[in-house]
Design a protein around this motif. Structure first.
Motif, PDB file in Angstrom:
ATOM      1  N   GLY A   1     -13.161 -17.642 -20.187  1.00 59.17           N
ATOM      2  CA  GLY A   1     -11.726 -17.888 -20.195  1.00 59.17           C
ATOM      3  C   GLY A   1     -11.314 -18.733 -19.012  1.00 59.17           C
ATOM      4  O   GLY A   1     -12.021 -18.804 -18.015  1.00 59.17           O
ATOM      5  N   PRO A   2     -10.162 -19.377 -19.111  1.00 62.25           N
ATOM      6  CA  PRO A   2      -9.704 -20.220 -17.999  1.00 62.25           C
ATOM      7  C   PRO A   2      -9.435 -19.375 -16.753  1.00 62.25           C
ATOM      8  O   PRO A   2      -9.283 -18.152 -16.834  1.00 62.25           O
ATOM      9  N   ARG A   3      -9.381 -20.033 -15.620  1.00 64.71           N
ATOM     10  CA  ARG A   3      -9.078 -19.326 -14.370  1.00 64.71           C
ATOM     11  C   ARG A   3      -7.800 -18.509 -14.536  1.00 64.71           C
ATOM     12  O   ARG A   3      -6.870 -18.923 -15.208  1.00 64.71           O
ATOM     13  N   ASN A   4      -7.795 -17.347 -13.895  1.00 60.96           N
ATOM     14  CA  ASN A   4      -6.652 -16.424 -13.924  1.00 60.96           C
ATOM     15  C   ASN A   4      -6.346 -15.871 -15.321  1.00 60.96           C
ATOM     16  O   ASN A   4      -5.230 -15.452 -15.586  1.00 60.96           O
ATOM     17  N   SER A   5      -7.357 -15.870 -16.205  1.00 56.16           N
ATOM     18  CA  SER A   5      -7.154 -15.325 -17.555  1.00 56.16           C
ATOM     19  C   SER A   5      -7.517 -13.847 -17.625  1.00 56.16           C
ATOM     20  O   SER A   5      -7.305 -13.208 -18.653  1.00 56.16           O
ATOM     21  N   GLY A   6      -8.080 -13.308 -16.554  1.00 50.02           N
ATOM     22  CA  GLY A   6      -8.449 -11.902 -16.532  1.00 50.02           C
ATOM     23  C   GLY A   6      -9.870 -11.624 -16.983  1.00 50.02           C
ATOM     24  O   GLY A   6     -10.242 -10.473 -17.179  1.00 50.02           O
ATOM     25  N   SER A   7     -10.698 -12.662 -17.146  1.00 48.34           N
ATOM     26  CA  SER A   7     -12.065 -12.438 -17.622  1.00 48.34           C
ATOM     27  C   SER A   7     -12.895 -11.643 -16.618  1.00 48.34           C
ATOM     28  O   SER A   7     -13.706 -10.802 -16.999  1.00 48.34           O
ATOM     29  N   SER A   8     -12.670 -11.861 -15.336  1.00 48.24           N
ATOM     30  CA  SER A   8     -13.392 -11.097 -14.322  1.00 48.24           C
ATOM     31  C   SER A   8     -12.968  -9.626 -14.371  1.00 48.24           C
ATOM     32  O   SER A   8     -13.804  -8.715 -14.388  1.00 48.24           O
ATOM     33  N   LEU A   9     -11.688  -9.387 -14.422  1.00 48.82           N
ATOM     34  CA  LEU A   9     -11.160  -8.023 -14.498  1.00 48.82           C
ATOM     35  C   LEU A   9     -11.651  -7.322 -15.763  1.00 48.82           C
ATOM     36  O   LEU A   9     -12.026  -6.144 -15.746  1.00 48.82           O
ATOM     37  N   MET A  10     -11.696  -8.051 -16.876  1.00 49.95           N
ATOM     38  CA  MET A  10     -12.168  -7.498 -18.134  1.00 49.95           C
ATOM     39  C   MET A  10     -13.629  -7.057 -18.025  1.00 49.95           C
ATOM     40  O   MET A  10     -14.009  -5.995 -18.517  1.00 49.95           O
ATOM     41  N   SER A  11     -14.448  -7.866 -17.363  1.00 45.04           N
ATOM     42  CA  SER A  11     -15.864  -7.507 -17.237  1.00 45.04           C
ATOM     43  C   SER A  11     -16.036  -6.225 -16.430  1.00 45.04           C
ATOM     44  O   SER A  11     -16.833  -5.359 -16.780  1.00 45.04           O
ATOM     45  N   PHE A  12     -15.269  -6.069 -15.356  1.00 41.92           N
ATOM     46  CA  PHE A  12     -15.345  -4.838 -14.562  1.00 41.92           C
ATOM     47  C   PHE A  12     -14.848  -3.642 -15.375  1.00 41.92           C
ATOM     48  O   PHE A  12     -15.410  -2.550 -15.297  1.00 41.92           O
ATOM     49  N   GLY A  13     -13.806  -3.832 -16.166  1.00 40.55           N
ATOM     50  CA  GLY A  13     -13.282  -2.753 -17.004  1.00 40.55           C
ATOM     51  C   GLY A  13     -14.298  -2.282 -18.026  1.00 40.55           C
ATOM     52  O   GLY A  13     -14.510  -1.080 -18.210  1.00 40.55           O
ATOM     53  N   ILE A  14     -14.956  -3.221 -18.687  1.00 38.37           N
ATOM     54  CA  ILE A  14     -15.976  -2.881 -19.680  1.00 38.37           C
ATOM     55  C   ILE A  14     -17.108  -2.089 -19.029  1.00 38.37           C
ATOM     56  O   ILE A  14     -17.543  -1.054 -19.530  1.00 38.37           O
ATOM     57  N   VAL A  15     -17.568  -2.561 -17.899  1.00 39.66           N
ATOM     58  CA  VAL A  15     -18.717  -1.945 -17.228  1.00 39.66           C
ATOM     59  C   VAL A  15     -18.396  -0.539 -16.732  1.00 39.66           C
ATOM     60  O   VAL A  15     -19.158   0.402 -16.962  1.00 39.66           O
ATOM     61  N   TYR A  16     -17.268  -0.382 -16.064  1.00 40.14           N
ATOM     62  CA  TYR A  16     -16.985   0.914 -15.458  1.00 40.14           C
ATOM     63  C   TYR A  16     -16.528   1.966 -16.460  1.00 40.14           C
ATOM     64  O   TYR A  16     -16.408   3.138 -16.116  1.00 40.14           O
ATOM     65  N   LEU A  17     -16.316   1.580 -17.711  1.00 41.92           N
ATOM     66  CA  LEU A  17     -16.103   2.574 -18.764  1.00 41.92           C
ATOM     67  C   LEU A  17     -17.425   3.211 -19.185  1.00 41.92           C
ATOM     68  O   LEU A  17     -17.458   4.329 -19.686  1.00 41.92           O
ATOM     69  N   GLU A  18     -18.522   2.480 -18.983  1.00 43.30           N
ATOM     70  CA  GLU A  18     -19.831   2.940 -19.450  1.00 43.30           C
ATOM     71  C   GLU A  18     -20.784   3.375 -18.346  1.00 43.30           C
ATOM     72  O   GLU A  18     -21.709   4.152 -18.604  1.00 43.30           O
ATOM     73  N   TYR A  19     -20.607   2.853 -17.143  1.00 50.12           N
ATOM     74  CA  TYR A  19     -21.586   3.090 -16.086  1.00 50.12           C
ATOM     75  C   TYR A  19     -20.923   3.650 -14.830  1.00 50.12           C
ATOM     76  O   TYR A  19     -19.760   3.374 -14.564  1.00 50.12           O
ATOM     77  N   ASN A  20     -21.706   4.390 -14.054  1.00 46.08           N
ATOM     78  CA  ASN A  20     -21.260   4.828 -12.733  1.00 46.08           C
ATOM     79  C   ASN A  20     -21.422   3.677 -11.749  1.00 46.08           C
ATOM     80  O   ASN A  20     -22.235   2.782 -11.969  1.00 46.08           O
ATOM     81  N   LYS A  21     -20.692   3.739 -10.656  1.00 52.36           N
ATOM     82  CA  LYS A  21     -20.706   2.658  -9.671  1.00 52.36           C
ATOM     83  C   LYS A  21     -22.121   2.350  -9.169  1.00 52.36           C
ATOM     84  O   LYS A  21     -22.487   1.192  -8.992  1.00 52.36           O
ATOM     85  N   GLU A  22     -22.944   3.386  -8.946  1.00 56.95           N
ATOM     86  CA  GLU A  22     -24.288   3.150  -8.411  1.00 56.95           C
ATOM     87  C   GLU A  22     -25.244   2.561  -9.445  1.00 56.95           C
ATOM     88  O   GLU A  22     -26.345   2.131  -9.098  1.00 56.95           O
ATOM     89  N   GLU A  23     -24.821   2.483 -10.708  1.00 56.14           N
ATOM     90  CA  GLU A  23     -25.655   1.890 -11.754  1.00 56.14           C
ATOM     91  C   GLU A  23     -25.353   0.405 -11.973  1.00 56.14           C
ATOM     92  O   GLU A  23     -25.980  -0.239 -12.798  1.00 56.14           O
ATOM     93  N   VAL A  24     -24.387  -0.122 -11.209  1.00 54.76           N
ATOM     94  CA  VAL A  24     -23.914  -1.488 -11.417  1.00 54.76           C
ATOM     95  C   VAL A  24     -24.140  -2.326 -10.162  1.00 54.76           C
ATOM     96  O   VAL A  24     -23.881  -1.884  -9.050  1.00 54.76           O
ATOM     97  N   VAL A  25     -24.621  -3.528 -10.372  1.00 52.00           N
ATOM     98  CA  VAL A  25     -24.762  -4.506  -9.295  1.00 52.00           C
ATOM     99  C   VAL A  25     -23.880  -5.694  -9.648  1.00 52.00           C
ATOM    100  O   VAL A  25     -23.895  -6.171 -10.784  1.00 52.00           O
TER     101      VAL A  25
END
Length: 129
Positions: free
Chosen positions: A12-36
């Motif tokens: 997505g274009p800059r400031n479209s929230g794609s970075s925030l979306m990726s963190f949201g997807i990940v932290y719904l499924e994984y604990n913080k120590e499971e993510v790099v």
């Protein structure tokens, strides 16, 4: 391989929230120590040095703001198969990793239409066509 999950590319274009979306997807499924989280702006993919960020608990890697959309093809060989990872203090481990990649680049059609891409990645495209 029964629990194989496709990796995800969010474009997505800059400031479209794609970075925030990726963190949201990940932290719904994984604990913080499971993510790099690795910056996609660094040129650490050509020599596999991004692997030095992995711990024995790692299950998912976020590539945040991938600089070049063509670099997505670099990750195909790591998805859906166990890979050998040398971890300092632990030795060599076989790990199966999931990647969540976000980029502000438009993904070229030759990547989107490639069968290897389709088998390994789901795409969330925030660019309107």
């Amino acid at each position: 391989m029964a629990d194989f999950k496709k990796s995800i590319v969010i474009s997505g274009p800059r400031n479209s929230g794609s970075s925030l979306m990726s963190f949201g997807i990940v932290y719904l499924e994984y604990n913080k120590e499971e993510v790099v989280v690795i910056s996609g702006r660094a040129n650490i993919f050509c020599d596999n040095s991004f692997m030095y960020h992995i711990s024995p608990k790692t299950k998912c890697i976020i590539i945040d703001s991938l600089k070049e959309a063509d670099w997505i093809a670099f990750f195909w060989k790591y998805i859906g198969v166990p890979i050998d990872v040398d971890i300092i203090g632990t030795g060599r481990l076989k790990m199966e990793l999931r990647f969540i990649i976000n980029t502000d680049q438009i993904i070229p059609d030759e990547i989107l239409n490639h069968q290897a891409f389709k088998r390994r990645f789901d795409i969330i495209n925030n660019y309107s066509k």
